[in-house]
Design a protein around this motif. Structure first.
Motif, mmCIF file in Angstrom:
data_model
loop_
_atom_site.group_PDB
_atom_site.id
_atom_site.type_symbol
_atom_site.label_atom_id
_atom_site.label_comp_id
_atom_site.label_asym_id
_atom_site.label_seq_id
_atom_site.Cartn_x
_atom_site.Cartn_y
_atom_site.Cartn_z
ATOM 1 N N ALA A 236 30.171 50.115 -15.460
ATOM 2 C CA ALA A 236 29.151 49.907 -14.396
ATOM 3 C C ALA A 236 30.734 50.349 -13.186
ATOM 4 O O ALA A 236 29.229 50.250 -12.161
ATOM 5 C CB ALA A 236 28.253 49.062 -14.383
ATOM 6 N N ASP A 253 25.558 49.868 -9.502
ATOM 7 C CA ASP A 253 24.383 49.170 -10.282
ATOM 8 C C ASP A 253 24.551 47.899 -10.615
ATOM 9 O O ASP A 253 25.338 48.289 -11.473
ATOM 10 C CB ASP A 253 23.681 50.123 -12.123
ATOM 11 C CG ASP A 253 22.664 49.743 -12.280
ATOM 12 O OD1 ASP A 253 22.113 48.635 -11.587
ATOM 13 O OD2 ASP A 253 21.918 50.434 -12.942
ATOM 14 N N ASP A 255 22.424 45.962 -11.236
ATOM 15 C CA ASP A 255 22.195 44.776 -12.658
ATOM 16 C C ASP A 255 22.554 45.079 -13.640
ATOM 17 O O ASP A 255 23.103 44.444 -14.505
ATOM 18 C CB ASP A 255 20.934 45.319 -13.023
ATOM 19 C CG ASP A 255 19.946 44.831 -11.670
ATOM 20 O OD1 ASP A 255 20.443 44.376 -11.026
ATOM 21 O OD2 ASP A 255 19.439 45.509 -10.700
ATOM 22 N N GLN A 256 23.110 46.617 -14.308
ATOM 23 C CA GLN A 256 24.074 47.138 -15.497
ATOM 24 C C GLN A 256 25.059 46.636 -15.239
ATOM 25 O O GLN A 256 25.579 46.230 -16.437
ATOM 26 C CB GLN A 256 23.665 48.816 -15.098
ATOM 27 C CG GLN A 256 24.549 49.195 -16.736
ATOM 28 C CD GLN A 256 23.892 49.042 -17.355
ATOM 29 O OE1 GLN A 256 22.902 48.771 -17.740
ATOM 30 N NE2 GLN A 256 24.727 48.999 -18.860
ATOM 31 N N GLU A 260 25.934 44.382 -18.821
ATOM 32 C CA GLU A 260 27.699 45.507 -19.105
ATOM 33 C C GLU A 260 28.707 43.445 -19.148
ATOM 34 O O GLU A 260 29.169 43.295 -20.614
ATOM 35 C CB GLU A 260 28.360 46.049 -18.945
ATOM 36 C CG GLU A 260 27.948 47.407 -19.154
ATOM 37 C CD GLU A 260 27.817 48.322 -17.593
ATOM 38 O OE1 GLU A 260 29.314 48.155 -17.497
ATOM 39 O OE2 GLU A 260 27.294 49.069 -18.232
#
Ligand code: ADP
Length: 293
Positions: A236, A253, A255-256, A260
């Motif tokens: 990300a 992103d 949030d992603q 991760e």
């Protein structure tokens, strides 16, 4: 809300160069709109079409419901073009009088000088002014005829921070009094400080037309900062910088990215997530041109 200026599917060519390509934009009464785009995007061409200095190759340009080539319509606007050639031998006060005389409704001279911080220059010859001082006079002149709407092409180019703020105050005061403004700027902080709505132009086309906030959200780029001794490669992450013990990551992103990060099992602390500046959003928009049209 009443539309004061509008282009409908406007194309403007200069020989082989297509400066504007099917542009439709509306500026409504009381709005302060920033026109943003890299050099050569077509910003000045759009301003010149609105103020009647150029005509479109095709499409329609409307000003106050009429044509910008109509002198009666033009009396209600004020303009500061990108380059202004003021007569060098005249004094600032004389130029203000000279320009004001062209308008039926005139701004108070003292108020105008005060509003743009040029009262001290009133007896000075234009030829002896610095570039920044000339620029302030040129912007003030756009307001001399008590316009309903002003078009400012890079109003604060070449000004120091203090002079820029003085002009911002002048522009804001006009807007607060109900005035409508379309301005172009290379100073992204200027667009962020003044405008509610941004029209992003690239290669002669409108890439985005929305609030500053919406444009940032549209791009969705965030800065993520955290303390860690090392980081594995995380899908990300768009770019990564390590400085003073902190990683500064840019992501589309956040949030992603956090998911991760946690899954990687790497110890980290001091996580901060910030929205990007308009400049970052703008760079992302113009570099991804085509996907946002
Ligand atoms: P911006 O104000 O965003 O820098 P401009 O409207 O000045 O962009 O220019 C848009 C494009 O049109 C550029 O490619 C520029 O070179 C071209 N252009 C502008 N004015 C002229 C002109 N008078 N003759 C030829 N090409 C021009």
């Amino acid at each position: 809300m009443t539309v004061l200026a509008r282009t409908i599917d406007v194309t403007r060519r200069y020989g082989e160069v297509t400066a504007l390509d099917g542009v439709s934009v509306e500026i409504r009464q009381g709005e302060l709109v920033g026109l943003l785009g890299p050099n050569g995007a077509g910003k000045s061409t759009l301003i010149n079409l609105f103020v009647g200095l150029r005509r479109p190759t095709s499409g329609t340009v409307e000003l106050f419901g009429g044509s910008p080539s109509d002198p009666v319509v033009r009396r209600s606007i004020g303009v500061t073009p990108q380059e202004t050639g003021l007569p060098e031998s005249l004094k600032v006060g004389e130029i203000v009088d000279f320009v004001s005389a062209h308008f039926p409704d005139r701004a108070s001279k003292d108020e105008l000088l005060e509003r743009f911080g040029i009262t001290d220059l009133v007896k000075r010859q234009v030829g002896g002014l610095s570039g920044g001082q000339k620029r302030r006079v040129a912007v003030a002149l756009a307001f001399a005829g008590n316009p309903k709407m002003v078009f400012l092409d890079e109003p604060t180019t070449g000004l120091d921070v203090e002079a820029r703020r003085a002009l911002w105050d002048g522009i804001n005061a006009f807007h607060a009094g109900g005035g409508t403004v379309l301005l172009t700027s290379h100073y992204l902080e200027e667009i962020e400080a003044l405008a509610q709505r941004v029209v992003v132009v690239g290669h002669g086309r409108v890439l985005a037309d929305d609030t500053v906030r919406a444009i940032r959200d549209m791009v969705g780029v965030r800065r993520v900062s955290l303390v860690a001794s090392s980081l594995p490669s995380l899908p990300a992450v768009l770019s990564s910088r390590f400085e003073d013990g902190r990683y500064e990551l840019v992501t589309g992103d956040s949030d992603q990215l956090v998911v991760e990060l946690v899954r990687s099992g790497v110890p980290f602390s001091g996580l901060e997530i910030r929205p990007t500046s308009l400049e970052e959003a703008f760079l992302a928009l113009t570099s991804k041109e085509g996907t946002h049209v």
